[in-house]
Write a protein that holds these residues in place. Structure first.
Motif, short mmCIF file in Angstrom:
data_model
loop_
_atom_site.label_atom_id
_atom_site.label_comp_id
_atom_site.label_asym_id
_atom_site.label_seq_id
_atom_site.Cartn_x
_atom_site.Cartn_y
_atom_site.Cartn_z
N UNK A 1 -78.23 71.65 67.43
CA UNK A 1 -77.20 70.61 67.63
C UNK A 1 -76.10 70.78 66.58
N UNK A 2 -74.89 71.04 67.03
CA UNK A 2 -73.78 71.14 66.08
C UNK A 2 -72.55 70.49 66.71
N UNK A 3 -71.62 70.09 65.84
CA UNK A 3 -70.37 69.51 66.33
C UNK A 3 -69.58 70.59 67.05
N UNK A 4 -69.29 70.36 68.32
CA UNK A 4 -68.60 71.35 69.14
C UNK A 4 -67.08 71.10 69.14
N UNK A 5 -66.70 69.85 69.39
CA UNK A 5 -65.28 69.51 69.30
C UNK A 5 -65.10 68.02 69.05
N UNK A 6 -63.89 67.68 68.63
CA UNK A 6 -63.50 66.29 68.42
C UNK A 6 -62.45 65.97 69.48
N UNK A 7 -62.70 64.94 70.28
CA UNK A 7 -61.76 64.54 71.33
C UNK A 7 -60.75 63.54 70.78
N UNK A 8 -59.47 63.79 71.05
CA UNK A 8 -58.40 62.94 70.55
C UNK A 8 -57.51 62.53 71.73
N UNK A 9 -57.34 61.23 71.90
CA UNK A 9 -56.48 60.72 72.98
C UNK A 9 -55.03 60.77 72.52
N UNK A 10 -54.18 61.35 73.36
CA UNK A 10 -52.76 61.48 73.01
C UNK A 10 -51.89 61.09 74.20
N UNK A 11 -50.67 60.67 73.91
CA UNK A 11 -49.74 60.33 74.98
C UNK A 11 -49.04 61.58 75.48
N UNK A 12 -48.78 62.52 74.58
CA UNK A 12 -47.98 63.70 74.89
C UNK A 12 -48.69 64.94 74.35
N UNK A 23 -51.68 72.13 60.70
CA UNK A 23 -52.94 72.36 59.98
C UNK A 23 -53.61 73.65 60.43
N UNK A 24 -52.87 74.45 61.21
CA UNK A 24 -53.40 75.77 61.59
C UNK A 24 -54.14 75.81 62.91
N UNK A 25 -54.22 74.69 63.64
CA UNK A 25 -54.90 74.70 64.95
C UNK A 25 -54.01 75.38 65.98
N UNK A 26 -54.63 76.25 66.78
CA UNK A 26 -53.89 77.04 67.76
C UNK A 26 -54.42 76.77 69.17
N UNK A 27 -53.51 76.67 70.16
CA UNK A 27 -53.94 76.46 71.54
C UNK A 27 -54.90 77.56 71.99
N UNK A 28 -55.99 77.16 72.62
CA UNK A 28 -57.00 78.12 73.06
C UNK A 28 -57.12 78.10 74.58
N UNK A 29 -57.05 76.91 75.15
CA UNK A 29 -57.16 76.78 76.61
C UNK A 29 -56.51 75.47 77.02
N UNK A 50 -65.26 73.33 64.28
CA UNK A 50 -65.17 72.59 65.54
C UNK A 50 -63.73 72.56 66.08
N UNK A 51 -63.63 72.63 67.39
CA UNK A 51 -62.32 72.61 68.03
C UNK A 51 -61.81 71.18 68.14
N UNK A 75 -58.73 58.99 67.61
CA UNK A 75 -60.04 59.57 67.89
C UNK A 75 -60.65 58.96 69.14
N UNK A 76 -61.16 59.82 70.01
CA UNK A 76 -61.73 59.36 71.28
C UNK A 76 -63.23 59.60 71.35
N UNK A 77 -63.68 60.81 71.00
CA UNK A 77 -65.13 61.08 71.03
C UNK A 77 -65.49 62.27 70.15
N UNK A 78 -66.78 62.35 69.83
CA UNK A 78 -67.35 63.53 69.17
C UNK A 78 -68.23 64.23 70.20
N UNK A 79 -68.11 65.55 70.27
CA UNK A 79 -68.91 66.31 71.23
C UNK A 79 -69.84 67.27 70.49
N UNK A 80 -71.12 67.22 70.88
CA UNK A 80 -72.12 68.07 70.26
C UNK A 80 -72.64 69.08 71.26
N UNK A 81 -72.79 70.33 70.80
CA UNK A 81 -73.33 71.38 71.65
C UNK A 81 -74.85 71.27 71.68
N UNK A 82 -75.40 71.31 72.88
CA UNK A 82 -76.86 71.31 73.05
C UNK A 82 -77.21 72.43 74.03
N UNK A 83 -78.42 72.98 73.92
CA UNK A 83 -78.79 74.07 74.84
C UNK A 83 -78.99 73.59 76.28
#
Ligand code: CO
Length: 131
Positions: A1-12, A23-29, A50-51, A75-83
């Motif tokens: 179990x690890x933090x996979x991504x942090x979900x952020x609600x945005x208007x734009x 802060x160095x974050x780059x579009x991935x998908x 984490x993304x 902040x909207x949600x925290x997502x954890x990777x599980x098998x």
């Protein structure tokens, strides 16, 4: 179990991408989850951590649209990777945890996901992601 991504609600989506690029974050998908009425931009962390998942609603009467109207951007949600999301859900259910999704469903990028009710984690919405 690890933090996979942090979900952020945005208007734009574009403005938010520019913000996090400082802060160095780059579009991935990028894409849209039509069933949830949301446009998504995944940003890769500069050091491979984490993304960030930027979420912009396609309209006001959508889960993220209602979130923005009620609470504004943030902040909207925290997502954890599980098998195995189905197995993780079964374990949480048997522990008496309130779930939003009773079964895994397809999320962004083709991953199986499921959401756990925020009441289970002190007001934090938790997503499980199968990799
Ligand atoms: Co997510």
């Amino acid at each position: 179990m690890r933090l996979h991504h942090v979900g952020i609600a945005v208007a734009d989506l574009e403005a938010a991408q520019d913000r996090w690029a400082r802060l160095g974050y780059r579009p991935k998908a990028r894409g849209e989850v039509a069933t949830q009425g949301v446009r998504v931009a995944m940003l890769a962390a500069p050091g491979g951590g984490p993304q960030l998942e930027l979420l912009a609603p396609t309209g006001p009467d959508t889960p993220v649209g209602r979130f923005l109207a009620k609470r504004g951007e943030g902040l909207h949600h925290l997502a954890f990777a599980v098998p195995d999301v189905a197995k993780a859900l079964a374990e949480l259910r048997s522990a008496g945890v309130q779930l939003i999704d009773e079964a895994p469903r397809p999320g962004f990028g083709g991953h199986l996901v499921a959401f756990v009710h925020p009441s289970a984690f002190g007001g934090v919405l938790v997503e499980l992601v199968q990799e």
